[in-house]
Motif scaffolding. Structure first.
Motif, PDB file in Angstrom:
ATOM      1  N   ALA A  48     -12.283   7.173 -12.550  1.00 20.65           N
ATOM      2  CA  ALA A  48     -13.369   6.189 -12.559  1.00 20.65           C
ATOM      3  C   ALA A  48     -14.286   6.331 -11.354  1.00 20.65           C
ATOM      4  CB  ALA A  48     -12.791   4.772 -12.602  1.00 20.65           C
ATOM      5  N   GLY A  49     -13.950   7.238 -10.444  1.00 18.98           N
ATOM      6  CA  GLY A  49     -14.793   7.458  -9.273  1.00 18.98           C
ATOM      7  C   GLY A  49     -14.737   6.314  -8.276  1.00 18.98           C
ATOM      8  N   ILE A  50     -13.525   5.775  -8.028  1.00 20.54           N
ATOM      9  CA  ILE A  50     -13.350   4.635  -7.130  1.00 20.54           C
ATOM     10  C   ILE A  50     -12.783   5.128  -5.795  1.00 20.54           C
ATOM     11  CG2 ILE A  50     -12.298   2.357  -6.836  1.00 20.54           C
ATOM     12  CD1 ILE A  50     -14.156   2.508  -9.234  1.00 20.54           C
ATOM     13  N   SER A  51     -13.503   4.874  -4.703  1.00 12.74           N
ATOM     14  CA  SER A  51     -13.025   5.291  -3.390  1.00 12.74           C
ATOM     15  C   SER A  51     -11.894   4.379  -2.925  1.00 12.74           C
ATOM     16  CB  SER A  51     -14.166   5.243  -2.370  1.00 12.74           C
ATOM     17  OG  SER A  51     -14.558   3.903  -2.141  1.00 12.74           O
ATOM     18  N   GLU A  52     -11.213   4.787  -1.843  1.00 18.21           N
ATOM     19  CA  GLU A  52     -10.116   3.980  -1.309  1.00 18.21           C
ATOM     20  C   GLU A  52     -10.613   2.614  -0.835  1.00 18.21           C
ATOM     21  OE1 GLU A  52      -6.211   3.077  -0.488  1.00 18.21           O
ATOM     22  OE2 GLU A  52      -6.985   4.890  -1.453  1.00 18.21           O
ATOM     23  N   ALA A  53     -11.750   2.596  -0.138  1.00 23.12           N
ATOM     24  CA  ALA A  53     -12.300   1.324   0.338  1.00 23.12           C
ATOM     25  C   ALA A  53     -12.730   0.444  -0.838  1.00 23.12           C
ATOM     26  CB  ALA A  53     -13.485   1.584   1.263  1.00 23.12           C
ATOM     27  N   TYR A  55     -11.469   0.524  -3.851  1.00 23.29           N
ATOM     28  CA  TYR A  55     -10.249   0.043  -4.506  1.00 23.29           C
ATOM     29  C   TYR A  55      -9.708  -1.185  -3.792  1.00 23.29           C
ATOM     30  CZ  TYR A  55      -5.354  -0.294  -5.863  1.00 23.29           C
ATOM     31  OH  TYR A  55      -4.145  -0.771  -6.288  1.00 23.29           O
ATOM     32  N   ALA A  56      -9.617  -1.123  -2.461  1.00 22.78           N
ATOM     33  CA  ALA A  56      -9.092  -2.249  -1.689  1.00 22.78           C
ATOM     34  C   ALA A  56      -9.977  -3.477  -1.880  1.00 22.78           C
ATOM     35  CB  ALA A  56      -9.003  -1.879  -0.210  1.00 22.78           C
ATOM     36  N   PHE A  57     -11.299  -3.271  -1.871  1.00 22.46           N
ATOM     37  CA  PHE A  57     -12.220  -4.397  -2.028  1.00 22.46           C
ATOM     38  C   PHE A  57     -12.123  -4.982  -3.432  1.00 22.46           C
ATOM     39  CE2 PHE A  57     -16.460  -6.103  -3.080  1.00 22.46           C
ATOM     40  CZ  PHE A  57     -16.562  -7.067  -2.095  1.00 22.46           C
ATOM     41  N   GLY A  58     -12.097  -4.117  -4.437  1.00 24.58           N
ATOM     42  CA  GLY A  58     -12.014  -4.586  -5.827  1.00 24.58           C
ATOM     43  C   GLY A  58     -10.691  -5.248  -6.141  1.00 24.58           C
ATOM     44  N   ALA A  59      -9.593  -4.716  -5.589  1.00 22.59           N
ATOM     45  CA  ALA A  59      -8.278  -5.327  -5.812  1.00 22.59           C
ATOM     46  C   ALA A  59      -8.261  -6.750  -5.290  1.00 22.59           C
ATOM     47  CB  ALA A  59      -7.194  -4.496  -5.133  1.00 22.59           C
ATOM     48  N   TRP A 392      -7.951  -1.542   6.958  1.00 22.59           N
ATOM     49  CA  TRP A 392      -8.663  -1.497   8.237  1.00 22.59           C
ATOM     50  C   TRP A 392      -7.721  -1.203   9.388  1.00 22.59           C
ATOM     51  CZ3 TRP A 392      -8.256  -4.615  12.638  1.00 22.59           C
ATOM     52  CH2 TRP A 392      -9.257  -4.398  13.609  1.00 22.59           C
ATOM     53  N   VAL A 393      -6.564  -1.856   9.417  1.00 21.88           N
ATOM     54  CA  VAL A 393      -5.606  -1.646  10.500  1.00 21.88           C
ATOM     55  C   VAL A 393      -5.083  -0.215  10.493  1.00 21.88           C
ATOM     56  CG1 VAL A 393      -3.283  -2.262  11.297  1.00 21.88           C
ATOM     57  CG2 VAL A 393      -4.919  -4.053  10.721  1.00 21.88           C
ATOM     58  N   GLU A 394      -4.779   0.313   9.313  1.00 25.15           N
ATOM     59  CA  GLU A 394      -4.277   1.694   9.223  1.00 25.15           C
ATOM     60  C   GLU A 394      -5.323   2.693   9.684  1.00 25.15           C
ATOM     61  OE1 GLU A 394      -1.150   0.958   5.506  1.00 25.15           O
ATOM     62  OE2 GLU A 394      -3.104   1.891   5.150  1.00 25.15           O
ATOM     63  N   SER A 395      -6.602   2.407   9.357  1.00 29.11           N
ATOM     64  CA  SER A 395      -7.682   3.301   9.795  1.00 29.11           C
ATOM     65  C   SER A 395      -7.913   3.192  11.295  1.00 29.11           C
ATOM     66  CB  SER A 395      -8.966   2.957   9.032  1.00 29.11           C
ATOM     67  OG  SER A 395     -10.047   3.707   9.518  1.00 29.11           O
ATOM     68  N   THR A 396      -7.881   1.980  11.820  1.00 31.68           N
ATOM     69  CA  THR A 396      -8.142   1.755  13.239  1.00 31.68           C
ATOM     70  C   THR A 396      -7.081   2.399  14.124  1.00 31.68           C
ATOM     71  OG1 THR A 396      -9.265  -0.339  12.747  1.00 31.68           O
ATOM     72  CG2 THR A 396      -8.476  -0.023  15.004  1.00 31.68           C
ATOM     73  N   PHE A 397      -5.817   2.245  13.720  1.00 32.07           N
ATOM     74  CA  PHE A 397      -4.717   2.764  14.529  1.00 32.07           C
ATOM     75  C   PHE A 397      -4.240   4.132  14.054  1.00 32.07           C
ATOM     76  CE2 PHE A 397      -4.581  -1.806  15.200  1.00 32.07           C
ATOM     77  CZ  PHE A 397      -4.397  -1.898  16.561  1.00 32.07           C
ATOM     78  N   ASP A 398      -4.916   4.661  13.026  1.00 27.38           N
ATOM     79  CA  ASP A 398      -4.570   5.973  12.484  1.00 27.38           C
ATOM     80  C   ASP A 398      -3.064   6.054  12.189  1.00 27.38           C
ATOM     81  OD1 ASP A 398      -5.005   8.544  11.557  1.00 27.38           O
ATOM     82  OD2 ASP A 398      -4.755   9.466  13.542  1.00 27.38           O
ATOM     83  N   SER A 399      -2.579   5.027  11.523  1.00 28.54           N
ATOM     84  CA  SER A 399      -1.147   4.933  11.224  1.00 28.54           C
ATOM     85  C   SER A 399      -0.964   4.369   9.823  1.00 28.54           C
ATOM     86  CB  SER A 399      -0.433   4.035  12.240  1.00 28.54           C
ATOM     87  OG  SER A 399       0.877   3.734  11.820  1.00 28.54           O
TER      88      SER A 399
END
Length: 457
Positions: A48-53, A55-59, A392-399
């Motif tokens: 469907a061409g849904i990015s990770e961001a 997906y999180a927003f739509g969920a 956001w937390v996983e992206s910020t802390f790269d974890s």
């Protein structure tokens, strides 16, 4: 003191046998249609061409529509009756859920997730309110727990079903995730029509109860309603400090629950080293099977406690769930990770039936409809915040594990708030008696008698 007569006990047993299994069947379908997107995540995003961001927003967007229409929906149900309104809710959300099989862009994904929230708004608080029409407080935690079987059972049964439907990839020219959304959405429509013919609006309409049982049940419920101390008017319930405190606690619980649920299939997939399908669906069912058992054991025990003491049970459950979710992030061994997820699922599911005994013991009438709707709507915004915050937390802390630790922190905060709940009057005991085991002081006799008065001769 609880007026526990044979007629009342018989009435409650019949209610639990007839209504509670059907209500939890409805919840199984509701929860499955709400979170089945987690099973389709990777294939759905790819096709469907849904990015990770996105997906999180739509969920999480589901919960915006859900929150906006919760209170109005609950108030409408008090006007038109449960059988009409539950039918409407299930049929409309089933059609929208089935329409998810047509998603081919992020904008359509956003629209349908929002509309799904609007359609389902009022279902859960409507059922919580509906249970208060039928079940006295002394039995309510158990009934709530049986209803909450819907969450783990949606995964115990729904996870393998969703996994199997995903493996129909290519059948009749449809992708696996399209089959999943279409079939599970249409199941909701069928059960919605069934609800119209099966449910009764109140004990007075229940021909399956004897007259003695109807009278005993309604008398007990009316007596409880008169003893409640919370606001009785709609607007007062929406600004009541205790109601807003309940909203905060439930928000933190839902952050943990949905943050875990939306990504549980992915976590299990990584733990077992397999793509999401039937195997992952079966393994995902393990934590929810554990939750099924723990849920009923904990809430049956909680029903034996006075209402103020239930806050300790609730705090212990949500804290245990947070320990489990943190452990699942810390352990790389698949068995330990699944064990941690099992503890998390058990704790987060068992706490919720106990939680709902607090607002149900505090609110009555129209205020209960509005207050329970508000608590659920604002609380469920946690389902919107959790996926976005986790990403956001996983992206910020790269974890990849930082998000899970954030969810655990939310649970610990909820446990602390439970412990700070001030004592509330137990509706199963007389007024001004917070502890039913405490010896009551004798009232002072306005005309005390001396020994001579008692023996005038």
């Amino acid at each position: 003191m609880r007026s526990d007569t044979p007629a009342l006990r018989a009435a409650v047993r019949r209610v639990m046998v007839r209504l509670i299994p059907f209500l939890f069947l409805m919840y199984v379908i509701a929860f499955l249609d709400r979170v089945n997107i987690g099973f389709a995540k990777e294939e759905f995003q790819a096709h469907a061409g849904i990015s990770e961001a996105a997906y999180a927003f739509g969920a999480g967007l589901f919960f915006i529509g859900y929150a906006l229409f919760e209170v109005p929906s609950n108030l409408i149900m008090t006007r038109v009756g449960a059988r009409w309104w539950m039918c409407r809710i299930m049929v409309t959300w089933g059609l929208i859920s089935a329409a998810m099989s047509l998603v081919n862009s992020e904008s359509l994904f956003y629209l349908l997730r929002f509309l799904l929230g609007v359609a389902e708004a009022g279902f859960f608080p409507g059922v919580i309110l509906y249970i208060t029409y039928w079940v006295p407080h002394a039995y309510r935690a158990r009934c709530n727990a049986l209803f909450y079987f819907g969450i783990p059972l949606a995964s115990v049964l729904g996870a393998p079903l969703s996994g199997a439907l995903l493996e129909l990839d290519g059948a009749a020219g449809f992708l696996g995730w399209q089959w999943m959304f279409a079939v599970e959405g249409l199941i909701a429509c069928v059960v919605g029509v069934w609800a119209f013919f099966y449910l009764d609006n109140s004990p007075a309409d229940a021909r399956w109860l004897t007259q003695d049982q109807r009278t005993a049940l309604q008398t007990a419920l009316d007596a409880e309603a008169e003893s409640k101390r919370g606001p009785h008017r709609l607007l007062a319930s929406l600004v009541d400090r205790r109601v807003l405190y309940f909203c905060l606690i439930y928000f933190l619980i839902q952050c943990s629950v949905y943050g875990m649920t939306f990504y549980l299939p992915t976590q299990v997939s990584e733990a077992v080293g397999s793509e999401v399908g039937l195997l992952v669906g079966l393994v995902t069912a393990i934590p929810w099977t554990v939750a099924l058992v723990v849920n009923i054991v904990v809430n049956t025990a909680a029903d034996r406690l006075a209402q103020p003491k239930k806050r300790f049970v609730a705090a212990a459950c949500v804290a245990a769930g947070s320990v489990g979710i943190a452990a699942s992030a810390a352990f790389s061994d698949p068995l330990l990770a699944i064990a941690g997820l099992s503890v998390a699922a058990a704790g987060y599911i068992a706490v919720q039936p106990v939680f709902w005994t607090f607002p149900a013991a505090y609110l009555t009438g129209t205020a209960a409809a509005a207050g329970i709707g508000l608590i659920n709507s604002l609380g469920n915004l946690g389902g919107f915040v959790a996926p976005v915050a986790k990403t956001w937390v996983e992206s910020t802390f790269d974890s990849e594990t930082a998000g899970l630790y954030l969810l655990a922190l939310c649970g610990f905060a909820a446990a602390a708030l439970f412990l700070t709940l001030t004592k509330t009057k137990d509706p199963t005991t007389p007024a001004n008696d917070l502890d039913p085991t405490r010896e009551k002081p004798q009232a002072e006799d306005p005309n005390p008698r001396t020994p001579r008065d008692l023996n005038p001769n």
